[in-house]
Design a protein around this motif. Structure first.
Motif, PDB file in Angstrom:
ATOM      1  N   SER A  29      -2.753  -8.667 -26.094  1.00 41.72           N
ATOM      2  CA  SER A  29      -4.012 -10.425 -25.362  1.00 41.72           C
ATOM      3  C   SER A  29      -2.541 -11.161 -24.328  1.00 41.72           C
ATOM      4  CB  SER A  29      -4.888 -11.146 -25.895  1.00 41.72           C
ATOM      5  OG  SER A  29      -4.418 -12.633 -25.213  1.00 41.72           O
ATOM      6  N   ASP A  30      -1.582 -11.419 -25.359  1.00 42.01           N
ATOM      7  CA  ASP A  30       0.084 -12.011 -24.845  1.00 42.01           C
ATOM      8  C   ASP A  30       0.556 -11.290 -23.827  1.00 42.01           C
ATOM      9  OD1 ASP A  30      -0.694 -14.144 -26.671  1.00 42.01           O
ATOM     10  OD2 ASP A  30       0.677 -13.483 -28.182  1.00 42.01           O
ATOM     11  N   PHE A  35       2.593  -9.022 -18.949  1.00 42.62           N
ATOM     12  CA  PHE A  35       2.214  -8.634 -17.407  1.00 42.62           C
ATOM     13  C   PHE A  35       1.611  -8.670 -15.765  1.00 42.62           C
ATOM     14  CE2 PHE A  35      -0.520  -4.940 -15.168  1.00 42.62           C
ATOM     15  CZ  PHE A  35       0.862  -4.208 -14.756  1.00 42.62           C
ATOM     16  N   ASP A  36       0.505 -10.035 -16.403  1.00 44.23           N
ATOM     17  CA  ASP A  36      -0.234 -10.099 -15.433  1.00 44.23           C
ATOM     18  C   ASP A  36       1.153 -11.016 -14.562  1.00 44.23           C
ATOM     19  OD1 ASP A  36      -2.130  -8.715 -15.884  1.00 44.23           O
ATOM     20  OD2 ASP A  36      -3.428 -10.164 -16.322  1.00 44.23           O
ATOM     21  N   THR A  37       1.804 -11.378 -15.057  1.00 49.57           N
ATOM     22  CA  THR A  37       3.088 -12.810 -14.759  1.00 49.57           C
ATOM     23  C   THR A  37       3.995 -11.872 -13.864  1.00 49.57           C
ATOM     24  OG1 THR A  37       2.371 -14.073 -16.515  1.00 49.57           O
ATOM     25  CG2 THR A  37       4.570 -14.840 -15.411  1.00 49.57           C
ATOM     26  N   PHE A  38       4.611 -10.891 -14.689  1.00 51.87           N
ATOM     27  CA  PHE A  38       6.017 -10.336 -13.563  1.00 51.87           C
ATOM     28  C   PHE A  38       4.925  -9.237 -12.646  1.00 51.87           C
ATOM     29  CE2 PHE A  38       8.114  -9.635 -18.095  1.00 51.87           C
ATOM     30  CZ  PHE A  38       9.131 -10.644 -17.753  1.00 51.87           C
ATOM     31  N   GLU A  64      10.645 -20.724 -21.264  1.00 50.18           N
ATOM     32  CA  GLU A  64      10.282 -21.954 -20.388  1.00 50.18           C
ATOM     33  C   GLU A  64       8.617 -21.229 -19.694  1.00 50.18           C
ATOM     34  OE1 GLU A  64       9.438 -25.004 -18.099  1.00 50.18           O
ATOM     35  OE2 GLU A  64      11.083 -24.584 -19.531  1.00 50.18           O
ATOM     36  N   ILE A  65       8.302 -19.973 -18.732  1.00 56.07           N
ATOM     37  CA  ILE A  65       7.155 -19.877 -18.584  1.00 56.07           C
ATOM     38  C   ILE A  65       6.180 -19.184 -20.522  1.00 56.07           C
ATOM     39  CG2 ILE A  65       6.508 -16.885 -17.447  1.00 56.07           C
ATOM     40  CD1 ILE A  65       9.000 -17.231 -15.581  1.00 56.07           C
ATOM     41  N   PHE A  66       7.015 -18.409 -20.618  1.00 57.45           N
ATOM     42  CA  PHE A  66       6.073 -17.949 -21.687  1.00 57.45           C
ATOM     43  C   PHE A  66       5.699 -18.867 -23.538  1.00 57.45           C
ATOM     44  CE2 PHE A  66       7.129 -14.002 -19.003  1.00 57.45           C
ATOM     45  CZ  PHE A  66       6.138 -14.017 -18.808  1.00 57.45           C
ATOM     46  N   GLY A  67       6.757 -19.684 -23.358  1.00 61.51           N
ATOM     47  CA  GLY A  67       6.831 -20.217 -24.318  1.00 61.51           C
ATOM     48  C   GLY A  67       5.391 -21.080 -25.624  1.00 61.51           C
ATOM     49  N   SER A  68       4.906 -21.261 -24.315  1.00 58.65           N
ATOM     50  CA  SER A  68       3.050 -22.111 -24.372  1.00 58.65           C
ATOM     51  C   SER A  68       2.452 -21.043 -24.789  1.00 58.65           C
ATOM     52  CB  SER A  68       3.440 -23.329 -24.106  1.00 58.65           C
ATOM     53  OG  SER A  68       3.045 -22.778 -22.586  1.00 58.65           O
ATOM     54  N   ARG A  69       2.461 -20.229 -23.954  1.00 58.63           N
ATOM     55  CA  ARG A  69       1.668 -19.169 -23.482  1.00 58.63           C
ATOM     56  C   ARG A  69       1.002 -17.792 -24.630  1.00 58.63           C
ATOM     57  NH1 ARG A  69       2.093 -17.724 -16.987  1.00 58.63           N
ATOM     58  NH2 ARG A  69       0.190 -16.399 -17.832  1.00 58.63           N
ATOM     59  N   ILE A  70       2.267 -17.535 -25.390  1.00 60.29           N
ATOM     60  CA  ILE A  70       1.986 -16.774 -26.021  1.00 60.29           C
ATOM     61  C   ILE A  70       2.388 -16.710 -27.081  1.00 60.29           C
ATOM     62  CG2 ILE A  70       2.315 -14.729 -24.036  1.00 60.29           C
ATOM     63  CD1 ILE A  70       5.302 -14.051 -25.292  1.00 60.29           C
ATOM     64  N   ASN A  76       9.113 -13.424 -29.133  1.00 61.20           N
ATOM     65  CA  ASN A  76      10.651 -12.863 -29.811  1.00 61.20           C
ATOM     66  C   ASN A  76      11.120 -11.820 -29.695  1.00 61.20           C
ATOM     67  OD1 ASN A  76      10.915 -15.071 -31.262  1.00 61.20           O
ATOM     68  ND2 ASN A  76      10.130 -14.438 -32.936  1.00 61.20           N
ATOM     69  N   PHE A  77       9.594 -10.795 -29.594  1.00 66.62           N
ATOM     70  CA  PHE A  77       9.785  -9.494 -28.685  1.00 66.62           C
ATOM     71  C   PHE A  77      10.831  -9.882 -27.271  1.00 66.62           C
ATOM     72  CE2 PHE A  77       7.955  -5.611 -26.809  1.00 66.62           C
ATOM     73  CZ  PHE A  77       8.657  -4.758 -27.112  1.00 66.62           C
ATOM     74  N   LEU A  78       9.713 -10.133 -26.244  1.00 61.42           N
ATOM     75  CA  LEU A  78      10.679 -10.618 -25.143  1.00 61.42           C
ATOM     76  C   LEU A  78      11.896 -10.621 -25.056  1.00 61.42           C
ATOM     77  CD1 LEU A  78       7.831 -12.255 -23.224  1.00 61.42           C
ATOM     78  CD2 LEU A  78       8.049  -9.806 -23.074  1.00 61.42           C
TER      79      LEU A  78
END
Length: 184
Positions: A29-30, A35-38, A64-70, A76-78
């Motif tokens: 899901s994360d 992927f959708d954001t990119f 900033e973009i993903f910290g609170s979303r995933i 950490n993988f990103l």
């Protein structure tokens, strides 16, 4: 080594990590969010691929973009991808991960195009027949194209099943041209 091979290796690593931590669904899901954001932002892809932008700035952007979303595992993988200087492959890695995830679950994507909007009954009937035909779970996407006159067109990977009236008319026209249809 090809970009596909590298993307596959990173995607497989994340898939194995997620399975090991028993949170495969959450990670998938994360990664779908990433992927959708990119996919929606070519600017984001360009910034991350830009060698002039420092790694600290790229990490801050990702945070900033993903910290609170995933989840922290996905984040950490990103960051790990950035640390390994593979940010130009981040979009490909997320895409490949989702493909491998679907493969692991036995899910395939099918695009069904028809001349008119299909009813829910028709949609479920077509989906059930495709699942029986492929022996896999089907994730469907529907679209409408008026030029196919009637019937439907199914695309699963590289396979196209053409059950449109326009295709049948084209086949009939070709038979008439070749003389393989005799009229009494």
């Amino acid at each position: 080594m090809s970009e596909f091979t590298i993307s596959t290796r990173y995607a497989n690593s994340l898939l194995e990590l997620a399975a090991e931590k028993n949170n495969l669904t959450e990670i998938a899901s994360d990664i779908k969010v990433v992927f959708d954001t990119f996919d929606a932002s070519r600017d984001l892809q360009r910034i991350l691929k830009n060698p002039i932008v420092k790694i600290d700035k790229k990490n801050a952007i990702i945070e900033e973009i993903f910290g609170s979303r995933i989840s922290s595992v996905s984040l950490n993988f990103l960051k790990f991808i950035l640390k390994k200087n593979r940010e130009e492959l981040l979009f490909d890695i997320t895409k490949r991960f989702l493909e491998l995830y679907d493969e692991k679950l036995g899910i395939i994507n099918a695009t069904i195009t028809s001349a008119v909007e299909l009813t829910d009954i028709h949609k479920s009937d077509v989906k059930a027949k495709l699942e029986k035909f492929t022996n896999k779970k089907i994730r469907t996407e529907y679209s409408i194209r008026k030029d196919i006159i009637g019937g439907f067109l199914v695309k699963i990977g590289d396979t196209v099943l053409d059950a449109t009236i326009s295709h049948q008319l084209e086949l009939l026209k070709n038979k008439f041209k070749s003389g393989s249809i005799l009229l009494n």
